[in-house]
Design a protein around this motif. Structure first.
Motif, mmCIF file in Angstrom:
data_model
loop_
_atom_site.group_PDB
_atom_site.id
_atom_site.type_symbol
_atom_site.label_atom_id
_atom_site.label_comp_id
_atom_site.label_asym_id
_atom_site.label_seq_id
_atom_site.Cartn_x
_atom_site.Cartn_y
_atom_site.Cartn_z
ATOM 1 N N THR A 148 3.740 1.155 18.665
ATOM 2 C CA THR A 148 3.494 -0.196 18.160
ATOM 3 C C THR A 148 2.383 -0.256 17.119
ATOM 4 N N GLN A 149 1.436 0.669 17.176
ATOM 5 C CA GLN A 149 0.299 0.587 16.258
ATOM 6 C C GLN A 149 0.310 1.615 15.130
ATOM 7 N N VAL A 150 1.068 2.688 15.277
ATOM 8 C CA VAL A 150 1.078 3.732 14.242
ATOM 9 C C VAL A 150 2.481 3.875 13.658
ATOM 10 N N ALA A 151 3.408 4.384 14.432
ATOM 11 C CA ALA A 151 4.793 4.584 13.984
ATOM 12 C C ALA A 151 5.606 5.044 15.187
ATOM 13 N N PRO A 152 6.929 4.941 15.126
ATOM 14 C CA PRO A 152 7.760 5.439 16.227
ATOM 15 C C PRO A 152 7.427 6.908 16.526
ATOM 16 N N VAL A 153 7.400 7.247 17.795
ATOM 17 C CA VAL A 153 7.006 8.594 18.223
ATOM 18 C C VAL A 153 8.197 9.540 18.114
ATOM 19 N N ALA A 154 8.026 10.582 17.316
ATOM 20 C CA ALA A 154 9.056 11.622 17.221
ATOM 21 C C ALA A 154 8.858 12.641 18.335
ATOM 22 N N TRP A 155 7.624 13.085 18.534
ATOM 23 C CA TRP A 155 7.295 14.058 19.570
ATOM 24 C C TRP A 155 5.935 13.730 20.172
#
Length: 188
Positions: A130-137
């Protein structure tokens, strides 16, 4: 690998002390030629990995250290977060780095209260999403496993297969690697 104008947030966080040497190593890898390696890491290997990620995503790392038992406060010892970072990656370049401390402003509990386990891992990933970017890993592990993965290499002059080493640690249950084939997921 690293954006020309890399944004580094919350450098006053205690967690930044463990992250800073890793950023220094990444800068050395980027500034040297393709033959330069650092503990088995090579620029091409890292660039290939970053290029394989979604155009906008984040990478999350949480590393806990087991603290010795104290007579009354923690008779069995405790685990303390010693490294907690989120990297924002855009088009295969790391654009920003922040520690978990920066996420506490967005409902993540204080870093002293974060524990290794699924509940806190999912909360960290939610805050990162929500605060940085969607989590890839997202990688969550203990200090011993982290050091074995990051610093181990058969030969300081050659690039090691860090993906294979990490996969073996996952199979051994020494770490948890959570990921998404599409970093556009909504419910992590």
């Amino acid at each position: 690998m690293l954006a020309e104008e890399l944004e580094v947030l919350d450098v006053d966080s205690p967690l930044w002390q463990a992250a800073r040497p890793l950023l220094d190593a990444a800068l050395r890898l980027e500034q040297n030629d393709e033959t330069y390696t650092w503990h088995g890491w090579g620029r091409r290997q890292i660039s290939t990995f970053l290029a394989s990620l979604p155009a906008l995503c984040s990478l999350v790392v949480g590393v806990w250290e087991t603290m010795p038992a104290e007579a009354e406060n923690a008779p069995f010892g405790s685990e303390e977060l010693m490294l907690g970072v989120v990297c924002k990656v855009i088009e295969g370049e790391v654009q920003a780095i922040c520690t978990f401390e920066a996420l506490t402003a967005y409902r993540l509990k204080p870093i002293k209260q974060l524990e290794p386990g699924l509940d806190d891992a999912l909360e960290i990933m939610r805050a990162a999403r929500t605060q940085v970017a969607p989590v890839a890993w997202a990688l969550f592990t203990d200090r011993e496993t982290w050091n074995a993965w990051v610093f181990a290499s058969d030969d300081a002059e050659t690039v090691a297969d860090k993906a294979q080493l990490l996969a073996s640690f996952v199979r051994q249950g020494r770490c948890v690697l959570l990921g998404s084939s599409s970093a556009s997921q909504r419910d992590v």
